[in-house]
Scaffold this motif. Structure first.
Motif, PDB file in Angstrom:
ATOM      1  N   GLU A  48      -7.827 -14.365  15.218  1.00 53.67           N
ATOM      2  CA  GLU A  48      -6.557 -13.690  14.935  1.00 53.67           C
ATOM      3  C   GLU A  48      -6.032 -14.058  13.554  1.00 53.67           C
ATOM      4  O   GLU A  48      -5.557 -13.201  12.811  1.00 53.67           O
ATOM      5  N   ARG A  49      -6.144 -15.324  13.191  1.00 45.64           N
ATOM      6  CA  ARG A  49      -5.686 -15.752  11.868  1.00 45.64           C
ATOM      7  C   ARG A  49      -6.514 -15.089  10.767  1.00 45.64           C
ATOM      8  O   ARG A  49      -5.966 -14.695   9.737  1.00 45.64           O
ATOM      9  N   ALA A  50      -7.817 -14.988  10.966  1.00 45.58           N
ATOM     10  CA  ALA A  50      -8.670 -14.329   9.971  1.00 45.58           C
ATOM     11  C   ALA A  50      -8.243 -12.875   9.795  1.00 45.58           C
ATOM     12  O   ALA A  50      -8.203 -12.359   8.670  1.00 45.58           O
ATOM     13  N   GLN A  51      -7.905 -12.214  10.886  1.00 48.76           N
ATOM     14  CA  GLN A  51      -7.445 -10.821  10.803  1.00 48.76           C
ATOM     15  C   GLN A  51      -6.093 -10.726  10.093  1.00 48.76           C
ATOM     16  O   GLN A  51      -5.843  -9.766   9.347  1.00 48.76           O
ATOM     17  N   VAL A  52      -5.225 -11.709  10.294  1.00 43.68           N
ATOM     18  CA  VAL A  52      -3.937 -11.732   9.595  1.00 43.68           C
ATOM     19  C   VAL A  52      -4.167 -11.854   8.093  1.00 43.68           C
ATOM     20  O   VAL A  52      -3.560 -11.125   7.299  1.00 43.68           O
ATOM     21  N   ILE A  53      -5.070 -12.735   7.687  1.00 47.03           N
ATOM     22  CA  ILE A  53      -5.352 -12.913   6.261  1.00 47.03           C
ATOM     23  C   ILE A  53      -5.983 -11.651   5.690  1.00 47.03           C
ATOM     24  O   ILE A  53      -5.622 -11.205   4.592  1.00 47.03           O
ATOM     25  N   ARG A  54      -6.900 -11.036   6.425  1.00 50.77           N
ATOM     26  CA  ARG A  54      -7.504  -9.771   5.981  1.00 50.77           C
ATOM     27  C   ARG A  54      -6.411  -8.732   5.743  1.00 50.77           C
ATOM     28  O   ARG A  54      -6.382  -8.061   4.710  1.00 50.77           O
ATOM     29  N   ALA A  55      -5.495  -8.604   6.688  1.00 51.46           N
ATOM     30  CA  ALA A  55      -4.416  -7.618   6.569  1.00 51.46           C
ATOM     31  C   ALA A  55      -3.502  -7.931   5.377  1.00 51.46           C
ATOM     32  O   ALA A  55      -3.060  -7.019   4.679  1.00 51.46           O
ATOM     33  N   LEU A  56      -3.236  -9.213   5.127  1.00 48.64           N
ATOM     34  CA  LEU A  56      -2.408  -9.583   3.979  1.00 48.64           C
ATOM     35  C   LEU A  56      -3.101  -9.233   2.669  1.00 48.64           C
ATOM     36  O   LEU A  56      -2.456  -8.754   1.727  1.00 48.64           O
ATOM     37  N   LEU A  57      -4.412  -9.467   2.591  1.00 44.40           N
ATOM     38  CA  LEU A  57      -5.162  -9.105   1.386  1.00 44.40           C
ATOM     39  C   LEU A  57      -5.108  -7.599   1.152  1.00 44.40           C
ATOM     40  O   LEU A  57      -4.885  -7.143   0.024  1.00 44.40           O
ATOM     41  N   GLU A  58      -5.293  -6.832   2.225  1.00 40.10           N
ATOM     42  CA  GLU A  58      -5.239  -5.377   2.099  1.00 40.10           C
ATOM     43  C   GLU A  58      -3.838  -4.916   1.722  1.00 40.10           C
ATOM     44  O   GLU A  58      -3.680  -4.031   0.878  1.00 40.10           O
ATOM     45  N   ALA A  59      -2.807  -5.517   2.311  1.00 35.71           N
ATOM     46  CA  ALA A  59      -1.426  -5.162   1.975  1.00 35.71           C
ATOM     47  C   ALA A  59      -1.115  -5.509   0.524  1.00 35.71           C
ATOM     48  O   ALA A  59      -0.281  -4.865  -0.113  1.00 35.71           O
ATOM     49  N   GLY A  60      -1.823  -6.516  -0.005  1.00 39.89           N
ATOM     50  CA  GLY A  60      -1.645  -6.907  -1.398  1.00 39.89           C
ATOM     51  C   GLY A  60      -2.402  -6.034  -2.380  1.00 39.89           C
ATOM     52  O   GLY A  60      -2.380  -6.279  -3.577  1.00 39.89           O
ATOM     53  N   GLY A  61      -3.118  -5.026  -1.870  1.00 40.17           N
ATOM     54  CA  GLY A  61      -3.796  -4.081  -2.747  1.00 40.17           C
ATOM     55  C   GLY A  61      -5.306  -4.181  -2.796  1.00 40.17           C
ATOM     56  O   GLY A  61      -5.955  -3.424  -3.513  1.00 40.17           O
ATOM     57  N   LEU A  62      -5.895  -5.104  -2.049  1.00 41.19           N
ATOM     58  CA  LEU A  62      -7.351  -5.201  -2.034  1.00 41.19           C
ATOM     59  C   LEU A  62      -7.914  -4.089  -1.149  1.00 41.19           C
ATOM     60  O   LEU A  62      -7.526  -3.974   0.017  1.00 41.19           O
ATOM     61  N   PRO A  63      -8.796  -3.250  -1.677  1.00 42.46           N
ATOM     62  CA  PRO A  63      -9.364  -2.178  -0.856  1.00 42.46           C
ATOM     63  C   PRO A  63     -10.120  -2.735   0.365  1.00 42.46           C
ATOM     64  O   PRO A  63     -10.876  -3.709   0.236  1.00 42.46           O
TER      65      PRO A  63
END
Length: 136
Positions: A84-99
């Motif tokens: 779950e934490r890994a998915q949270v970090i993935r989502a934060l990276l994407e929200a920050g503009g990473l495709p």
């Protein structure tokens, strides 16, 4: 990178690429112990990392780890928690503009790969963002 985040970061080269390791320190966890939500400085750091990663074309792997628990965990297992934490970090990276297509792997390791003794050390709670080597 904010001054709060600086003492929580180390980098190293591995066979896979550049590993950016973000780790907990005594009294300064990555995630709120009560809610398991990322600390505000970690959210800010993830957005900054996403911006930095847009300057290169490499794939990104997200890995999360937790410290061993001194007692049996109640609630979610370590596997569930790190996934779950890994998915949270993935989502934060994407929200920050990473495709999204740049993220090639999202993995939770529970407490199976500690980096220091004792196994319950906060230092074992960490996120590894790996800027993967480009394969030719």
């Amino acid at each position: 990178v904010s001054d709060l985040a600086r003492p929580h970061i180390e980098t190293r080269l591995s066979d896979e690429g550049l590993v950016i390791e973000i780790f907990s320190r005594p009294g300064a966890p990555l995630f709120d112990p009560e809610t398991d939500q990322p600390q505000a400085w970690l959210i800010e750091l993830a957005v900054s990392m996403a911006d930095l990663f847009t300057t290169v074309s490499n794939g990104i792997a997200v890995e999360t780890h937790i410290s061993a628990a001194p007692l049996v965990r109640s609630g979610a297992s370590g596997w569930d928690q790190t996934t779950e934490r890994a998915q949270v970090i993935r989502a934060l990276l994407e929200a920050g503009g990473l495709p999204a297509q740049r993220i090639t792997r999202v993995t939770g390791y529970s407490d199976r790969e500690p980096v220091v003794e004792p196994l319950i050390s906060p230092r074992n709670e960490r996120i590894e963002l790996i800027l993967l080597r480009n394969r030719r």
